[in-house]
Design a protein around this motif. Sequence first.
Motif, PDB file in Angstrom:
ATOM      1  N   PHE A  66     -13.793  51.799  37.695  1.00 36.40           N
ATOM      2  CA  PHE A  66     -14.332  50.888  38.705  1.00 36.40           C
ATOM      3  C   PHE A  66     -15.182  51.671  39.697  1.00 36.40           C
ATOM      4  CE2 PHE A  66     -10.079  49.529  37.351  1.00 36.40           C
ATOM      5  CZ  PHE A  66     -10.451  48.407  36.628  1.00 36.40           C
ATOM      6  N   VAL A  67     -16.467  51.277  39.790  1.00 42.25           N
ATOM      7  CA  VAL A  67     -17.448  52.036  40.564  1.00 42.25           C
ATOM      8  C   VAL A  67     -18.325  51.080  41.361  1.00 42.25           C
ATOM      9  CG1 VAL A  67     -19.364  53.684  40.400  1.00 42.25           C
ATOM     10  CG2 VAL A  67     -17.520  53.772  38.733  1.00 42.25           C
ATOM     11  N   SER A  68     -18.725  51.528  42.549  1.00 43.71           N
ATOM     12  CA  SER A  68     -19.687  50.801  43.371  1.00 43.71           C
ATOM     13  C   SER A  68     -20.936  51.657  43.520  1.00 43.71           C
ATOM     14  CB  SER A  68     -19.088  50.511  44.749  1.00 43.71           C
ATOM     15  OG  SER A  68     -20.074  49.952  45.595  1.00 43.71           O
ATOM     16  N   ARG A  69     -22.079  51.032  43.321  1.00 46.54           N
ATOM     17  CA  ARG A  69     -23.356  51.734  43.524  1.00 46.54           C
ATOM     18  C   ARG A  69     -23.843  51.391  44.928  1.00 46.54           C
ATOM     19  NH1 ARG A  69     -27.001  50.561  39.036  1.00 46.54           N
ATOM     20  NH2 ARG A  69     -25.950  52.324  38.107  1.00 46.54           N
ATOM     21  N   ASN A  75     -23.025  56.579  43.743  1.00 47.11           N
ATOM     22  CA  ASN A  75     -21.855  55.869  43.229  1.00 47.11           C
ATOM     23  C   ASN A  75     -20.583  56.316  43.939  1.00 47.11           C
ATOM     24  OD1 ASN A  75     -23.537  54.598  41.434  1.00 47.11           O
ATOM     25  ND2 ASN A  75     -23.037  55.936  39.738  1.00 47.11           N
ATOM     26  N   GLU A  76     -19.685  55.353  44.152  1.00 43.97           N
ATOM     27  CA  GLU A  76     -18.382  55.624  44.749  1.00 43.97           C
ATOM     28  C   GLU A  76     -17.313  54.986  43.886  1.00 43.97           C
ATOM     29  OE1 GLU A  76     -19.806  55.427  49.417  1.00 43.97           O
ATOM     30  OE2 GLU A  76     -18.500  53.877  48.646  1.00 43.97           O
ATOM     31  N   TYR A  77     -16.237  55.719  43.659  1.00 43.75           N
ATOM     32  CA  TYR A  77     -15.099  55.145  42.949  1.00 43.75           C
ATOM     33  C   TYR A  77     -14.417  54.111  43.835  1.00 43.75           C
ATOM     34  CZ  TYR A  77     -15.152  58.656  39.199  1.00 43.75           C
ATOM     35  OH  TYR A  77     -15.481  59.424  38.128  1.00 43.75           O
ATOM     36  N   GLY A 120     -14.814  39.784  46.066  1.00 40.17           N
ATOM     37  CA  GLY A 120     -15.172  38.434  45.666  1.00 40.17           C
ATOM     38  C   GLY A 120     -16.159  38.330  44.520  1.00 40.17           C
ATOM     39  N   VAL A 121     -16.637  39.458  44.015  1.00 42.44           N
ATOM     40  CA  VAL A 121     -17.587  39.448  42.899  1.00 42.44           C
ATOM     41  C   VAL A 121     -16.839  39.810  41.618  1.00 42.44           C
ATOM     42  CG1 VAL A 121     -19.707  40.430  41.956  1.00 42.44           C
ATOM     43  CG2 VAL A 121     -19.479  40.092  44.432  1.00 42.44           C
ATOM     44  N   MET A 122     -16.917  38.909  40.625  1.00 37.97           N
ATOM     45  CA  MET A 122     -16.191  39.078  39.373  1.00 37.97           C
ATOM     46  C   MET A 122     -17.112  39.618  38.281  1.00 37.97           C
ATOM     47  SD  MET A 122     -14.074  36.191  37.213  1.00 37.97           S
ATOM     48  CE  MET A 122     -13.768  35.318  38.706  1.00 37.97           C
ATOM     49  N   GLU A 123     -16.613  40.588  37.547  1.00 33.68           N
ATOM     50  CA  GLU A 123     -17.308  41.138  36.372  1.00 33.68           C
ATOM     51  C   GLU A 123     -16.427  40.903  35.162  1.00 33.68           C
ATOM     52  OE1 GLU A 123     -20.166  43.276  35.964  1.00 33.68           O
ATOM     53  OE2 GLU A 123     -20.791  42.832  38.015  1.00 33.68           O
ATOM     54  N   LYS A 124     -17.030  40.516  34.034  1.00 31.15           N
ATOM     55  CA  LYS A 124     -16.304  40.278  32.786  1.00 31.15           C
ATOM     56  C   LYS A 124     -16.926  41.082  31.667  1.00 31.15           C
ATOM     57  CE  LYS A 124     -14.464  35.649  32.813  1.00 31.15           C
ATOM     58  NZ  LYS A 124     -14.505  34.315  32.273  1.00 31.15           N
ATOM     59  N   TRP A 141     -20.383  47.604  40.506  1.00 32.72           N
ATOM     60  CA  TRP A 141     -20.838  46.642  41.480  1.00 32.72           C
ATOM     61  C   TRP A 141     -21.869  47.307  42.378  1.00 32.72           C
ATOM     62  CZ3 TRP A 141     -15.756  46.947  39.987  1.00 32.72           C
ATOM     63  CH2 TRP A 141     -15.170  45.764  39.499  1.00 32.72           C
ATOM     64  N   SER A 142     -22.908  46.558  42.763  1.00 33.14           N
ATOM     65  CA  SER A 142     -23.910  47.070  43.692  1.00 33.14           C
ATOM     66  C   SER A 142     -23.619  46.531  45.077  1.00 33.14           C
ATOM     67  CB  SER A 142     -25.302  46.624  43.266  1.00 33.14           C
ATOM     68  OG  SER A 142     -25.624  47.195  42.026  1.00 33.14           O
ATOM     69  N   ARG A 143     -23.829  47.387  46.058  1.00 28.49           N
ATOM     70  CA  ARG A 143     -23.636  46.944  47.448  1.00 28.49           C
ATOM     71  C   ARG A 143     -24.954  46.941  48.165  1.00 28.49           C
ATOM     72  NH1 ARG A 143     -18.617  49.678  50.395  1.00 28.49           N
ATOM     73  NH2 ARG A 143     -18.173  51.083  48.741  1.00 28.49           N
TER      74      ARG A 143
END
Length: 143
Positions: A66-69, A75-77, A120-124, A141-143
């Motif tokens: 699980f990563v956020s860009r 990128n952040e874990y 609140g953002v779902m990824e499948k 996920w992108s922020r």
Amino acid sequence: MKHQYILRRCAAIGLALSASAAMSAEVTLPPTQQSGTVTYLSGGIGLEQSVAIKDVMHKYPLVLTFVSRTAANGNEYLSDIAVTISDKRGNMILATQSDGPFMLASLPDGRYTVTASYEGVMEKHAVNVSSRSHVHQTFLWSR
């Protein structure tokens, strides 16, 4: 006198190195959990636990990351991600929260839908799990 000082310093350095090695050996994996037919663990907070998890990834047929860009920091874990895994018939076989950026799961061979939610953002993603192979799915996920 000088010779004894050098010996004491060498002994102190040796003890410090031994203590450091013992502390790194004490780093353990997060506890393995069971839900029905699914065995899993999640975590990876901190360098030591992250390394420990990466060392056992090959033992699990499904690895989730699980990563956020972010625009500023790359990128952040991520942690505290809601995760569900459903079988090909839509039956939910796991509903949990990841305690860190990695989730490793052993589940029966088959096709699954993995859903993860962050802020609140779902990824499948659909994954094919087999005990003879290794699937690594990254959720970004992108922020």
